[in-house]
Design an enzyme around this catalytic site. Structure first.
Site, PDB file in Angstrom:
ATOM      1  CG  LEU A   1      -1.698   1.238   1.572  1.00  0.00           C
ATOM      2  CD1 LEU A   1      -2.673   1.571   0.450  1.00  0.00           C
ATOM      3  CD2 LEU A   1      -2.473   1.066   2.888  1.00  0.00           C
ATOM      4  CB  SER A   2       3.452   2.444   2.416  1.00  0.00           C
ATOM      5  OG  SER A   2       2.650   2.163   3.530  1.00  0.00           O
TER       6      SER A   2
ATOM      7  N   GLY B   1      -4.934  -6.824   9.818  1.00  0.00           N
ATOM      8  CA  GLY B   1      -3.590  -6.437  10.245  1.00  0.00           C
ATOM      9  C   GLY B   1      -3.600  -5.848  11.650  1.00  0.00           C
TER      10      GLY B   1
ATOM     11  CD  GLN C   1      14.564   3.793  33.811  1.00  0.00           C
ATOM     12  OE1 GLN C   1      14.584   3.979  32.602  1.00  0.00           O
ATOM     13  NE2 GLN C   1      15.308   4.479  34.650  1.00  0.00           N
TER      14      GLN C   1
ATOM     15  N   GLY D   1      21.710  -0.756  33.084  1.00  0.00           N
ATOM     16  CA  GLY D   1      22.696  -0.829  31.992  1.00  0.00           C
ATOM     17  C   GLY D   1      22.499  -2.081  31.139  1.00  0.00           C
TER      18      GLY D   1
ATOM     19  CD  GLU E   1      -0.437  -3.513   9.509  1.00  0.00           C
ATOM     20  OE1 GLU E   1      -1.068  -3.022   8.560  1.00  0.00           O
ATOM     21  OE2 GLU E   1       0.522  -4.273   9.357  1.00  0.00           O
TER      22      GLU E   1
HETATM   23  C1  LIG Z   1       8.800  -1.678   9.925  1.00  0.00           C
HETATM   24  C2  LIG Z   1       7.774  -1.178   8.956  1.00  0.00           C
HETATM   25  C3  LIG Z   1       7.099  -2.075   8.144  1.00  0.00           C
HETATM   26  C4  LIG Z   1       6.172  -1.613   7.198  1.00  0.00           C
HETATM   27  N1  LIG Z   1       5.543  -2.520   6.385  1.00  0.00           N
HETATM   28  C5  LIG Z   1       4.659  -2.080   5.452  1.00  0.00           C
HETATM   29  C6  LIG Z   1       4.026  -3.004   4.556  1.00  0.00           C
HETATM   30  O1  LIG Z   1       4.250  -4.209   4.613  1.00  0.00           O
HETATM   31  N2  LIG Z   1       3.170  -2.502   3.601  1.00  0.00           N
HETATM   32  C7  LIG Z   1       2.889  -1.171   3.512  1.00  0.00           C
HETATM   33  O2  LIG Z   1       2.101  -0.798   2.639  1.00  0.00           O
HETATM   34  N3  LIG Z   1       3.478  -0.266   4.357  1.00  0.00           N
HETATM   35  C8  LIG Z   1       4.352  -0.687   5.315  1.00  0.00           C
HETATM   36  N4  LIG Z   1       4.953   0.203   6.177  1.00  0.00           N
HETATM   37  C9  LIG Z   1       4.650   1.623   6.056  1.00  0.00           C
HETATM   38  C10 LIG Z   1       3.703   2.081   7.161  1.00  0.00           C
HETATM   39  O3  LIG Z   1       2.415   1.584   6.914  1.00  0.00           O
HETATM   40  C11 LIG Z   1       3.736   3.617   7.212  1.00  0.00           C
HETATM   41  O4  LIG Z   1       5.012   3.976   7.713  1.00  0.00           O
HETATM   42  C12 LIG Z   1       2.646   4.176   8.106  1.00  0.00           C
HETATM   43  O5  LIG Z   1       1.380   4.013   7.501  1.00  0.00           O
HETATM   44  C13 LIG Z   1       2.840   5.658   8.401  1.00  0.00           C
HETATM   45  O6  LIG Z   1       3.044   6.369   7.221  1.00  0.00           O
HETATM   46  P1  LIG Z   1       4.310   7.370   7.086  1.00  0.00           P
HETATM   47  O7  LIG Z   1       5.508   6.623   7.532  1.00  0.00           O
HETATM   48  O8  LIG Z   1       4.289   7.921   5.718  1.00  0.00           O
HETATM   49  O9  LIG Z   1       4.039   8.498   8.158  1.00  0.00           O
HETATM   50  P2  LIG Z   1       3.189   9.838   7.929  1.00  0.00           P
HETATM   51  O10 LIG Z   1       1.848   9.487   7.394  1.00  0.00           O
HETATM   52  O11 LIG Z   1       4.013  10.809   7.198  1.00  0.00           O
HETATM   53  O12 LIG Z   1       3.015  10.312   9.437  1.00  0.00           O
HETATM   54  C14 LIG Z   1       4.050  10.948  10.148  1.00  0.00           C
HETATM   55  C15 LIG Z   1       3.475  11.426  11.481  1.00  0.00           C
HETATM   56  O13 LIG Z   1       2.384  12.341  11.241  1.00  0.00           O
HETATM   57  C16 LIG Z   1       1.224  11.882  11.912  1.00  0.00           C
HETATM   58  N5  LIG Z   1       0.031  12.200  11.133  1.00  0.00           N
HETATM   59  C17 LIG Z   1      -0.162  12.025   9.797  1.00  0.00           C
HETATM   60  N6  LIG Z   1      -1.406  12.397   9.456  1.00  0.00           N
HETATM   61  C18 LIG Z   1      -2.019  12.791  10.579  1.00  0.00           C
HETATM   62  C19 LIG Z   1      -3.332  13.273  10.901  1.00  0.00           C
HETATM   63  N7  LIG Z   1      -4.283  13.410   9.964  1.00  0.00           N
HETATM   64  N8  LIG Z   1      -3.592  13.597  12.192  1.00  0.00           N
HETATM   65  C20 LIG Z   1      -2.659  13.447  13.162  1.00  0.00           C
HETATM   66  N9  LIG Z   1      -1.419  12.986  12.931  1.00  0.00           N
HETATM   67  C21 LIG Z   1      -1.102  12.664  11.668  1.00  0.00           C
HETATM   68  C22 LIG Z   1       1.396  10.366  12.045  1.00  0.00           C
HETATM   69  O14 LIG Z   1       0.594   9.826  13.095  1.00  0.00           O
HETATM   70  C23 LIG Z   1       2.884  10.285  12.326  1.00  0.00           C
HETATM   71  O15 LIG Z   1       3.114  10.517  13.686  1.00  0.00           O
HETATM   72  C24 LIG Z   1       5.880  -0.233   7.115  1.00  0.00           C
HETATM   73  C25 LIG Z   1       6.556   0.668   7.955  1.00  0.00           C
HETATM   74  C26 LIG Z   1       7.494   0.214   8.851  1.00  0.00           C
HETATM   75  C27 LIG Z   1       8.188   1.197   9.732  1.00  0.00           C
END
Ligand SMILES: Cc1cc2nc3c(=O)[nH]c(=O)nc-3n(C[C@H](O)[C@H](O)[C@H](O)COP(=O)(O)OP(=O)(O)OC[C@H]3O[C@@H](n4cnc5c(N)ncnc54)[C@H](O)[C@@H]3O)c2cc1C
Length: 376
Positions: A119-120, A232, A327, A331, A354
């Site tokens: 998705l991302s 998920g 905590q 160490g 998710e």
């Molecule tokens: C280890 C790992 C595995 C992953 N695996 C997958 C996978 O298998 N498939 C896949 O598709 N994706 C995957 N991802 C991606 C993951 O789904 C995204 O990182 C996640 O959805 C957050 O998107 P972003 O990183 O772009 O953060 P952003 O959307 O840029 O958000 C950054 C910050 O802004 C905040 N924020 C954003 N919009 C709002 C709002 N409207 N109101 C309040 N706060 C907000 C968020 O809460 C966050 O704190 C993975 C990520 C990681 C770290």
């Protein structure tokens, strides 16, 4: 095999084969093929899939227990269950045509194919509707172009559930890794989930047969993403219980052995507070997961909200309990010779994937307004 035997066997597998190697997987940033094959041989990659499709047929509560057992032993192996079993196989089970299920579901349930969920993208994280990967119809197929980022298990997956858009009409497709135009690049350097073979995926004029469309044109968000994230999030809720339970056991064990000032540190009230908070919050998180599991089993209208609440609470509890474990271990908590630092890193991931905790809070508040605001 009786279903209670399945759970007992999964617990034994987790304790004897995963837990002793979890630090190695984390250090090597790779879940070895033999572990994926053992998960398949145990039937765990189809744990929640009905037996008629080659799975073990566990109900949501039983599957939750298995997820907790695997997640307590190794977060990256649990992530395989989340992505492959809960999200990809779970979504196909609910939404795919019979033809598509015959093509892929049994192979996924048996672990003959590994699935991932794409998705991302660079510009589409929390705002999933911003996906820029495109599809266009071409005769009996669809042609996909775009680039996906942060995709767990993309480095080893045979099958990719891809979300793409046609001028704002979002649809979902099953893309085989061997289809011409599919390429992946491994990503490394993650805080947690280090062994999950995270990769970027490039789709360059990938021609996908029309039968690989899931649930029809335009079903991408309303059905596929919602279904995928529901499964998920249920998995991540149990993953939070798993990490918090592991942290609790670490802190209790250490606190009852380590002496400072001539007494066991566990007799100090400030340490007892951390242990008491962890005992209480783990029990509460597990009950929220069980309640969500019962609602999912009954297909209750509240199941989605209960699952979001469980995911939010449980990942918060995991973050707190693992931080407190570090905590209590002092160490040693900051050193890779003990598991506390790894649990701490893994727990943070649960607040991001998710749907971030902030996104869960927004949905929970919406549900709260609908349910609790007085009408007049
Ligand atoms: C280890 C790992 C595995 C992953 N695996 C997958 C996978 O298998 N498939 C896949 O598709 N994706 C995957 N991802 C991606 C993951 O789904 C995204 O990182 C996640 O959805 C957050 O998107 P972003 O990183 O772009 O953060 P952003 O959307 O840029 O958000 C950054 C910050 O802004 C905040 N924020 C954003 N919009 C709002 C709002 N409207 N109101 C309040 N706060 C907000 C968020 O809460 C966050 O704190 C993975 C990520 C990681 C770290």
């Amino acid at each position: 095999m009786d279903r209670s035997d399945v759970i007992a066997r999964a617990m034994l597998f987790a304790e004897t084969e995963l837990a002793p190697r979890a630090a190695e997987f984390d250090r090597d940033e790779a879940l070895p093929r033999d572990v994926i094959q053992r998960m398949a041989a145990e039937g765990l990659l189809g744990a929640s899939i009905p037996t008629k499709w080659g799975g073990l047929g566990l109900d949501p509560l039983e599957y939750g227990e298995v997820t907790e057992a695997i997640g307590k032993a190794c977060a990256s192996t649990r992530a395989l269950l989340t992505v492959h079993t809960s999200i990809v196989a779970g979504t196909l089970l609910e939404l795919a045509s019979r033809r598509l299920k015959e093509k892929y579901l049994t192979a996924l349930a048996r672990g003959e194919m590994i699935g991932c969920f794409a998705l991302s993208e660079e510009g589409a994280g929390s705002d999933a509707a911003a996906v820029a990967t495109t599809y266009i119809r071409k005769g009996d197929s669809f042609v996909l172009n775009g680039r996906k980022k942060w995709i767990s298990f993309a480095g080893v997956a045979d099958l990719i559930l891809v979300l793409a858009t046609d001028n704002g009409v979002t649809s979902a497709f099953m893309v085989e890794r061997d289809m011409p135009g599919v390429r992946t690049w491994p990503m490394s350097g993650f805080l947690g989930n280090r062994a999950t073979h995270i990769a970027e995926i490039e789709l360059d004029d990938v021609e996908v047969p029309a039968e690989n469309l899931i649930a029809g044109i335009g079903a991408g968000f309303g059905f596929v993403v919602n279904t995928a994230l529901l499964h998920g999030r249920y998995s991540i809720a149990w993953a939070g219980v798993a990490l918090a339970q592991a942290a609790l056991e670490e802190m209790c064990t250490y606190a009852t052995r380590r002496e400072q000032f001539g007494v066991k540190i566990g007799t100090q009230q400030l340490v007892q507070k951390m242990v008491a908070d962890a005992v209480t919050s783990v029990a509460a998180a597990r009950e929220l997961c069980r309640s969500a599991g019962r609602s999912l089993a009954q297909r209750s209208a509240d199941a989605a909200t209960e699952t979001i609440i469980a995911k939010y609470f449980s990942s918060t509890v995991a973050q707190r309990a693992t931080s407190d474990a570090v905590q209590v271990l002092g160490g040693n908590g900051c050193w890779s010779g003990y598991p506390a630092e790894r649990l701490f890193r893994e727990a943070k991931i649960l607040e991001i994937i998710e749907g971030t905790s902030q996104l869960q809070q927004i949905m929970i508040a919406d549900a709260g307004y609908k349910k609790y605001a007085r009408k007049a």
